[in-house]
Design an enzyme around this catalytic site. Structure first.
Site, PDB file in Angstrom:
ATOM      1  N   ASP A  62       4.828 -39.275  10.456  1.00 16.14           N
ATOM      2  CA  ASP A  62       3.763 -38.440  11.012  1.00 16.14           C
ATOM      3  C   ASP A  62       3.682 -37.070  10.366  1.00 16.14           C
ATOM      4  OD1 ASP A  62       6.206 -37.693  12.123  1.00 16.14           O
ATOM      5  OD2 ASP A  62       5.741 -38.536  14.079  1.00 16.14           O
ATOM      6  N   ASN A 119      10.040 -38.430  26.502  1.00 16.57           N
ATOM      7  CA  ASN A 119       9.107 -39.305  27.238  1.00 16.57           C
ATOM      8  C   ASN A 119       9.057 -40.714  26.647  1.00 16.57           C
ATOM      9  OD1 ASN A 119       7.711 -38.934  24.861  1.00 16.57           O
ATOM     10  ND2 ASN A 119       5.902 -37.989  25.781  1.00 16.57           N
ATOM     11  N   HIS A 177       8.365 -41.433  23.416  1.00 15.01           N
ATOM     12  CA  HIS A 177       7.456 -41.656  22.284  1.00 15.01           C
ATOM     13  C   HIS A 177       8.247 -42.011  21.033  1.00 15.01           C
ATOM     14  CE1 HIS A 177       7.284 -37.083  21.056  1.00 15.01           C
ATOM     15  NE2 HIS A 177       8.244 -37.685  20.402  1.00 15.01           N
ATOM     16  N   GLU A 198       2.389 -41.638  21.827  1.00 16.27           N
ATOM     17  CA  GLU A 198       2.740 -41.073  23.129  1.00 16.27           C
ATOM     18  C   GLU A 198       2.485 -42.094  24.247  1.00 16.27           C
ATOM     19  OE1 GLU A 198       4.227 -38.265  23.416  1.00 16.27           O
ATOM     20  OE2 GLU A 198       3.335 -36.662  22.238  1.00 16.27           O
TER      21      GLU A 198
END
Ligand code: F6R
Length: 241
Positions: free
Chosen positions: A67, A136, A138, A143
């Site tokens: 990314d 979380n 991801h 996400e």
């Protein structure tokens, strides 16, 4: 999934560097799927050591990163291109022409994303994918959501991710709110996956890798379907197992 727990982050780094080095030694033109962030920094240091000691040759290897922030040039100190150059590429004999990071500055991001997927295909997919994990759950910047995307796309970062990444910027305001990220397709198609997690703030996400549930609300749980995942943890990240 194969879980390995070590007392310290340094041991995690040595072990994961060895796992990645094995792939490059077996296949000199291996395609390495790489991640940024804190988790792989120690592994990159160990890879540099192996290279400097004459034990690892990257001359034929290729790399493809997960990314990049939208809007940051590769010369920006917080861009992921800059991170990869300074944490690994500048210190080993990989040919920079063979290192790929999504471009978050092109006018047509959708077209850029399509090109990135074609590139992944044209270099033959990923031999080993290194992943961190968000608190979380991801992976990349995929996400938690009602649905996940297969292909490279522009992702809106969640508030939690922006807060977590603010530590690298002068203030939270400066953290880009969007990133170009590989989708879950090429990650799941990688021949081998190494997931690194360190620290107590990852313990809950790591725990979710152990139960019987697969949910897009915790994207990393999808990795349960992959046949060759090694999850390498320090004892803090493993504290809820
Ligand atoms: C980075 C990436 C992210 C990070 C994750 C964990 O390229 O794709 O998914 O791996 O946010 O970040 P750290 O390692 O900084 O805790």
């Amino acid at each position: 999934m194969n879980f390995k727990v070590f007392d310290t982050y340094d041991e995690v780094s040595v072990y994961t560097a060895e796992l990645l080095a094995e792939v490059v030694r077996e296949k000199e033109d291996a395609v390495l799927g790489l991640a940024t962030g804190s988790s792989p920094v120690g592994m990159y240091k160990e890879l540099i050591k192996l290279h400097k000691d004459g034990k690892l040759d990257f001359s034929k290897a290729k790399s493809i990163n997960l990314d990049e922030y939208v809007g940051l040039e590769g010369s920006h100190e917080q861009s992921y291109r800059y991170f990869m150059n300074t944490n690994l590429f500048d210190h080993v004999n990989i040919d920079k022409k063979n290192t790929f990071v999504p471009d978050g500055t092109v006018d047509d991001l959708a077209k850029g994303a399509e090109k990135y997927d074609k590139l992944i295909e044209s270099i033959g997919g990923i031999d080993v994918q290194v992943l961190g994990i968000g608190p979380n759950g991801h992976i990349g910047f995929n996400e938690p959501a009602d649905a996940l995307k297969m292909n490279t796309h522009v992702a809106e970062l969640t508030e939690g991710t922006i807060k977590a990444n603010a530590r690298f910027f002068e203030s939270e305001k400066e953290v880009p709110t969007k990133a170009v990220t590989m989708g879950v397709g090429p990650i799941m198609k990688a021949k081998k996956i190494i997931l690194i997690a360190s620290g107590e703030n990852k313990a809950l996400a790591v725990k979710s890798l152990m139960d019987d549930v697969i949910t897009t609300k915790i994207p990393a749980t999808l990795l349960k379907l992959h046949p060759d995942v090694t999850v390498v943890l320090d004892k803090e990240a493993a504290s809820m197992l």
